[in-house]
Design an enzyme around this catalytic site. Sequence first.
Site, PDB file in Angstrom:
ATOM      1  N   CYS C  87      -9.359  43.578  24.178  1.00 41.33           N
ATOM      2  CA  CYS C  87      -8.156  44.285  23.731  1.00 41.33           C
ATOM      3  C   CYS C  87      -8.044  45.626  24.460  1.00 41.33           C
ATOM      4  O   CYS C  87      -7.880  45.659  25.666  1.00 41.33           O
ATOM      5  CB  CYS C  87      -8.193  44.439  22.209  1.00 41.33           C
ATOM      6  SG  CYS C  87      -6.595  44.864  21.504  1.00 41.33           S
ATOM      7  N   HIS C 204      -9.229  38.668  20.257  1.00 42.69           N
ATOM      8  CA  HIS C 204     -10.483  39.183  19.696  1.00 42.69           C
ATOM      9  C   HIS C 204     -11.471  38.070  19.329  1.00 42.69           C
ATOM     10  O   HIS C 204     -11.394  37.537  18.232  1.00 42.69           O
ATOM     11  CB  HIS C 204     -10.187  39.979  18.421  1.00 42.69           C
ATOM     12  CG  HIS C 204      -9.515  41.280  18.659  1.00 42.69           C
ATOM     13  ND1 HIS C 204     -10.202  42.451  18.831  1.00 42.69           N
ATOM     14  CD2 HIS C 204      -8.199  41.602  18.753  1.00 42.69           C
ATOM     15  CE1 HIS C 204      -9.346  43.445  19.025  1.00 42.69           C
ATOM     16  NE2 HIS C 204      -8.122  42.961  18.980  1.00 42.69           N
ATOM     17  N   GLU C 206     -14.479  38.499  18.422  1.00 44.85           N
ATOM     18  CA  GLU C 206     -15.324  38.932  17.292  1.00 44.85           C
ATOM     19  C   GLU C 206     -14.654  38.663  15.953  1.00 44.85           C
ATOM     20  O   GLU C 206     -15.301  38.644  14.921  1.00 44.85           O
ATOM     21  CB  GLU C 206     -15.689  40.424  17.445  1.00 44.85           C
ATOM     22  CG  GLU C 206     -14.637  41.431  17.005  1.00 44.85           C
ATOM     23  CD  GLU C 206     -13.581  41.709  18.074  1.00 44.85           C
ATOM     24  OE1 GLU C 206     -13.474  40.929  19.044  1.00 44.85           O
ATOM     25  OE2 GLU C 206     -12.823  42.697  17.923  1.00 44.85           O
TER      26      GLU C 206
END
Lengths: 83, 718, 234
Positions: C87, C204, C206
Amino acid sequence: MTFHTRILIYLKEGVLDTQGKTVAKSLTDSGYSNLRNARVGKYIQLWIDADSREKAYEEADRMCDDLLVNELIEDYSIEVEEQ
Amino acid sequence: MHYSEAGLRENEYKALVETLGREPNECELLIMGVMWSEHCSYKSTKPLLSLFPTEGKSVVLGPGENAGIVDIGDGNGIAFKVESHNHPSAVAPFQGAATGVGGIIRDILALGARPIASLDGLFFGDPELQKTKNLSDGIVRGIGGYGNPVGVPTVGGKTFYDKSYTDNPLVNAMCLGHVKLDQIISSQTALPGQAVVLLGSKTGRDGIAGAAFASIELSEDTKSSRPNIQIGDPFVEKLLIEACLELKEKGLIVSMQDMGAAGITSSSSEIAAKSGVGMIMYFDRVPLRETGMEPWEIALSESQERMLMIVEFENVSHVMSIAEKWDLDAAVIGEVIEGNDYIIKDGETIVVDLPATLIGSDCPSPDWESSVPSDLAEKWNFSVENIPFNNDLTPDLRDLISSPNLREKKWIYEQYDQMVQLNTVTGPGNNDISVLRIKGSEKLVGVSMESDPWKCYLDPYRGGAETVARSIRALAVAGAEPLGMTNCLNYPSPEIPEQFWELSESVKGMAACCSELDCPVVSGNVSLYNETASQRILPTPLVGVVGLIRNEKEMLRCGCWKEGDHIFYVGLSDPSLSGSHYQMHKMGSPKGRPLIFNGQAESDFVARALGTARKGLARSGRAIAGGGLASALAKECISSGIGAEMKLNIPTRKDILLFGEGGPRAIYAVPSDKIVEFRHTWRGFPIVMLAKAGGKSLYIEGHLNIKVEELQKIWRQE
Amino acid sequence: MHTAVVIFPGSNCDRDVIHAVSEITGSVVVPVWHKDTAIPTSTDLVIIPGGFSYGDYLRCGAMAARSPIMASVKKHASQGKLVLGICNGFQILTESKLLPGAMLANKTLTFICKQCFLKVEKTDIPFTLKYKNDQIVQFPIAHHEGLYFLPQDSLREIEQNGQVVFRYCTSSGEISEDGNSNGSLNNIAGIVNRQGNVLGLMPHPERASERIMGGTDGALMWNSIKTWIDREGA
């Protein structure tokens, strides 16, 4: 001497200017039929101490190169005025 | 300067002079005008707020602190509060909403808690008007524009449209924080000889006397009100959060208070008064953004992103080095002294000398008159015969499910970061509640936010009770035991007896439900004078309830029917059309009396719903709320992608049964091997099996036939 | 496996990345402050997480790209070790010229946070070796400036070099305007440098690493990296 430096940053021709397009559409929708195009950019003012207008310009140009402008997508112009 | 120019009433001024034993000087007068404004003093509602139950087995901190805290076990606490930012959002939607989010985050931070989630209650005007589109667009951008960079996810909320909010939209921002129970920071523990430190942004002229602005009706010429608006900087707020939490971790903070309404004066005098000490403030030491600021301007500036903390003098240099690490300004601007004197010095000159306890409290209560509205009989004059009955209810469901109030709010929540911090188990979308995990613990936290203004308008007592009940029902169905509530009371001026009656009655109704369902109120906020010359808002109490889910296995989701599941309806079959979405759709205005509040039925429901979730007896469950049974069925079908076929053998008029609202009711999808135990759990409560999940349509014999695919399309506005 | 996560004052996904990487791989994860000048020498992987680095006031990632720590990140990359930008981290990598391209405002001109489908088009690099070629995965996005831009000739170049790792697609894997939420050129969601050791992506991973968060497609990325490091180290 301090020079008041104005930097205009705008997206290069060919880079999609979504904001400009949206502004143009809103204005056209509001009845401004004579509007041809709109582009949205950034306006940065700097106050630079330098010996001459040329020196101030060079300094501002370097700042554009270093940080203020991403040459991949942006063009810019510089105006210098003694204060 | 005349006291009225400072915003004080005659009796307030007299009380002030009597306590002081002298005339206040101009700076003192200006400060007292703001501190005794409605927004800061809660003078109109204090007696009413005392009706709320505030104690319970999980309450760690109740009203009176920056926010409430409930105990969720394992040494963890959840701090939470909701606060309004209505007037600022009406005149400057982006900045107003943004600073509302920033303000409530600092309230949570002040307790030493890490802000972990936000929710927003948004009330917009006539959805057809360009004005509403502009305001709602700005407000939503503002919430995202602040919440996203600051790294606090927006995990849910409530959006409601009614023409009464056209000139006066409401923005109620709620924040939750996580704190270890042995690390809570109080605002009541300052001791003489300690330093008063200002941390964060420099102080400027922005937002001076914003609290006073929030305490009067909006003028027609909102442009002239703009100089009052504060500007937010989420980047600095992020730094402030990290710096404060680092200072807390290192044990450097004795006491802390956020700087919101009425700035330095409010925060410092509050700490002094609550701690039972005095304070000397040195205004020449406050880092300023502008030159030539008068002491009263420094005292009342509402510049954002500032915190006030009390620290030991010996720790000041350590505090300064941490501030520097986070690129924040910090300065010792005062010291704590013995006694009750709150003194402001500008250089050697004493500009303010007031009793600390006088500033934040002691404002005489105005005792507004209350009277039953004369049009109450007219409001209640409604019979179901006023709505002609048509067997085919498909077009009505289509209209309701695609209406601005009930359709998907993706355009709003996709502009918010809903997941940062990695705790969002259930976020916004087609969910009744939001669920957060607490890392390092099995426990989950459920949050629901509700408001039901049409019913509060018709019958504020019943509407108030229904609002609270609705919020708790949704939690219970999901398996969350309610631990505590926060609320924001949004009303027009209390100075009109009939409006004050509405305010009082709805608080009584809410309090009754809280007591019945053992849900204490731990924090809250009041926003009055939400009206313009031509319009007043509906009575709009908004509640946020925090509940505990013991572990993921005991959590019940919604919108996940499977082919062959048995669809059960639990609850009585006589809801009311009064103040329902269906009635608004058919008649254009609310009429009649909403369902009476039945405390026993509510608590019976909550116990069984919790049992259902905890024992894992259902696959999917949804409490019935806005839009009634039909909308609940539709929403389950939409998310599950499965239909259901049923025949309703219940004698109630079918539009009332399908679209009526109120009372404890829910639908469940139960796998066949759990039916016996499910029925057993709901023994003593009305329960009907409606259908088996399956097929491509939602079909109710004789009344409803619509493809799930079409429901999905119209609800999503595709 | 040793991981360093670079933290700028406005980073807000730093803690998330640290959580995901250590939960999934058991890696030692060291936070590195932006004012620091060195990355621990044992570091295998440097992650530049999402957020708003320095407030993102001029251009996203512009100021972060010029911060002291970035010189060490460049040095780390030049040694062939791994760098991952997610990002805002991707924006910083383009601003610091570790990756080609630039980010423009999303075509909607709004911040967009939602689940996206991605097609994994390159699986011969350390970051993606556990994915199948053309596998469709789901990662969330959360950004305002994520429209990937490159002038046409450079775009052709990175396509020819096979530097595109992730492309936005529909749930069925179609690379179309429909699946391209932010309007990126050629649906580009993530690219790698020519050497294959510096990856940047807007979505993302994660946030897609644990079942309770709604998906585990991202966990494969951490496992890929771990597998590669374990193998290289051995």
